[in-house]
Design an enzyme around this catalytic site. Structure first.
Site, PDB file in Angstrom:
ATOM      1  N   GLU A 193       0.835  -1.215   0.000  1.00 37.18           N
ATOM      2  CA  GLU A 193       0.000   0.000   0.000  1.00 37.18           C
ATOM      3  C   GLU A 193       0.869   1.264   0.000  1.00 37.18           C
ATOM      4  OE1 GLU A 193      -2.842  -0.463   3.210  1.00 37.18           O
ATOM      5  OE2 GLU A 193      -4.106  -1.726   1.972  1.00 37.18           O
ATOM      6  N   GLU A 253      -5.384  -8.452  -1.234  1.00 37.02           N
ATOM      7  CA  GLU A 253      -6.047  -8.281   0.075  1.00 37.02           C
ATOM      8  C   GLU A 253      -7.497  -7.932  -0.170  1.00 37.02           C
ATOM      9  OE1 GLU A 253      -4.536  -5.703   3.126  1.00 37.02           O
ATOM     10  OE2 GLU A 253      -2.460  -6.111   2.554  1.00 37.02           O
TER      11      GLU A 253
HETATM   12  C1  BG6 Z   1      -4.389  -3.204   4.685  1.00 39.49           C
HETATM   13  C2  BG6 Z   1      -3.038  -3.597   5.181  1.00 39.49           C
HETATM   14  O1  BG6 Z   1      -4.481  -1.829   4.782  1.00 39.49           O
HETATM   15  O2  BG6 Z   1      -5.520  -3.562   5.379  1.00 39.49           O
HETATM   16  C3  BG6 Z   1      -3.052  -4.718   6.197  1.00 39.49           C
HETATM   17  O3  BG6 Z   1      -2.161  -3.899   4.136  1.00 39.49           O
HETATM   18  C4  BG6 Z   1      -4.227  -4.544   7.110  1.00 39.49           C
HETATM   19  O4  BG6 Z   1      -1.819  -4.729   6.851  1.00 39.49           O
HETATM   20  C5  BG6 Z   1      -5.505  -4.624   6.304  1.00 39.49           C
HETATM   21  O5  BG6 Z   1      -4.254  -5.431   8.181  1.00 39.49           O
HETATM   22  C6  BG6 Z   1      -6.779  -4.534   7.116  1.00 39.49           C
HETATM   23  O6  BG6 Z   1      -6.741  -3.420   7.924  1.00 39.49           O
HETATM   24  P1  BG6 Z   1      -6.953  -3.496   9.494  1.00 39.49           P
HETATM   25  O7  BG6 Z   1      -6.666  -2.164   9.977  1.00 39.49           O
HETATM   26  O8  BG6 Z   1      -8.366  -3.909   9.684  1.00 39.49           O
HETATM   27  O9  BG6 Z   1      -5.997  -4.526   9.988  1.00 39.49           O
END
Ligand code: BG6
Length: 468
Positions: A173, A361
């Site tokens: 990101e 993701e």
């Molecule tokens: C992304 C990141 O922004 O979202 C992860 O690359 C992160 O590291 C994921 O865990 C989900 O976000 P969060 O804040 O719910 O863990």
């Protein structure tokens, strides 16, 4: 039932070192930015005081339990695991001449385990952490010296693991540095835009140098970038709102433009001019960016938002300065759920770049309840994932080239933004709470068996309704 996804589509999950490994000082690992941010990536730059609790110190103890966890991923039928290497396991302070053998050996063991189960590794070089030493010694990415340190690290891991790792990503990101500068580029939170963009430029050069090294050392590997796919819609059809949405999307697309097209786009040069920002380029930077572009594009996708030309609308906005969409539901953490937006985003990126895309993701952070007897029913997570995957299938039908899908947090892990364990994403439940209590025992959730079937049928089972 007809399969909606191509045969070579990679199904799997994604994790990051600092959110799963724990063992934060084991085998010579140096401290990282993540180690001193017990409250999460927006927590700013803090000094760690002895005795402070950081749930990530142990996380889910993947460092010692990777074999058990990978076996569970294999049981679900994973074809791919995305994980990151903790840079500070390999170069504890960040600027050593030689890598730390014990750190390198850990990822050898992880790769052995993946190989045993025929799971393709997809490695992120830097996921929301960097050696703290590079901030203490050089002030983070604001200093060009860090480019050289990163290149040395990238070359070391390409050399060590390149025989068996064919898919790589540079910075997780990368566009988040604008919102979380300490996490992204090791700069104080209160840094000026000028300082942040200068550091970002250095990171973009480093990313291109990693591409160069990868292509030189591993001609049969592929390397991609990683964007937070922060799609924004105009709040209304007023032309100025449409223009504003385009500008907001360019704030993150700009990173893709540099990494994929190999040059700074005119709109960004204009934005810098308008804001009086002057980014210094060293001789040769432009050529490095132009000659070392990405093989594929990867991104995360969680939510969309709205943009408006009316500043008043922002006073009611939520995370990352985006305006809430009145037509969408939200997760318990206020992240607005928008499966159709994933199809739109895939098409947008494909139209813009014509490069293969990898969704690395996507997932739902939710509170799960352990039932008496130890089962976990999570139909809400299944709904979320099913809706999104059906939209991926639509995008594939639209002609978009999609390499794979690794859902975020196939096993419960520590949240990046809130540092909570209770914001759970997994198909596998981990017995640990926000205060660090729990046995760390792993349990299969309802979604575990659902995803297993999706993978086994290459997506054909997505046609079936969700069992409540
Ligand atoms: C992304 C990141 O922004 O979202 C992860 O690359 C992160 O590291 C994921 O865990 C989900 O976000 P969060 O804040 O719910 O863990």
């Amino acid at each position: 039932m007809k399969s909606l996804f191509p045969k070579e589509f990679l199904w799997g999950g994604a994790v990051a070192a600092n959110q799963v490994e724990g063992a934060y000082l084991t085998d010579g690992k140096g401290l990282t930015t993540s180690d001193i941010q017990p409250q999460g990536i927006f927590g700013g730059n803090v000094t760690r005081v002895a005795g402070d609790f950081n749930v990530k110190d142990l996380a889910i103890d993947f460092y010692h339990r990777y074999a058990e966890d990978i076996a569970l991923f294999a049981e679900m039928g994973f074809g791919c695991l995305r994980f990151s290497i903790a840079w500070s396991r390999i170069f504890p302070q960040g600027d050593e001449a030689e890598p730390n053998e014990a750190g390198l050996a850990f990822y050898d063991k992880v790769l052995d385990e993946l190989e045993k189960h025929n799971i393709t590794p997809l490695i992120t070089l830097s996921h929301y952490e960097m050696p703290l030493g590079l901030i203490e010694q050089y002030g983070g990415w604001g200093n060009r010296k860090v480019i050289e340190c990163f290149e040395r690290y990238a070359r070391a891991v390409f050399t060590r693991y390149g025989q068996r790792v064919k898919l790589w990503l540079t910075f997780n990101e990368i566009n988040m540095s604008l919102h979380a500068p300490f996490t992204g580029v090791g700069l104080p939170h209160e840094s000026s835009k000028q300082a942040i963009y200068q550091a970002i430029h250095h990171q973009l050069v480093a990313s291109a140098l990693a591409v160069k090294a990868c292509h030189e050392l591993l001609p049969d590997a592929q390397i991609g970038n990683m964007l937070l796919g922060g799609l924004q819609y105009p709040l209304t059809c007023k032309p100025n709102d449409v223009l504003e949405a385009m500008q907001k999307n360019r704030e993150w697309l700009f990173f893709g433009d540099v990494q994929v097209r190999g040059r700074y786009p005119g709109y960004m040069l204009r934005a810098w001019r308008d804001e009086g920002i002057k980014v210094e380029f060293a001789l040769g930077d432009e050529a490095i960016l132009a000659n070392n572009t990405m093989d594929f594009i990867s991104f995360s996708y969680y939510f969309t938002g709205c943009a408006s030309a009316d500043p008043y609308e922002y006073s009611r906005g939520n995370i990352l300065n985006i305006i809430t969409n009145p037509h969408l539901p939200a997760s318990e953490w206020g992240w607005q759920i928008d499966a159709v937006g994933l199809r739109t985003l895939l098409n947008l990126l494909w139209d813009r770049y014509q490069k293969p895309l990898f969704i690395v993701e996507n997932g739902l952070g939710a509170k799960d309840k352990l039932e008496a007897g130890g089962s976990i029913r999570d139909p809400y997570r299944i709904h979320y994932l099913r809706e999104h995957l059906l939209q991926v299938a639509e995008a594939i039908e639209d002609g978009v080239e999609v390499m794979g899908y690794t859902s975020w947090g196939p096993i419960d892990l520590v949240s990046a933004s809130t540092a909570q364990m209770s914001k759970r994403y997994g198909f596998i439940y981990v017995d640990r709470d926000d205060e660090g209590h729990g046995t760390l025992e792993r349990r299969r959730k309802q979604s575990f068996f659902w995803y297993q079937k999706v993978i086994a049928t290459q997506g054909a089972s997505l046609a079936e309704p969700v069992q409540e």
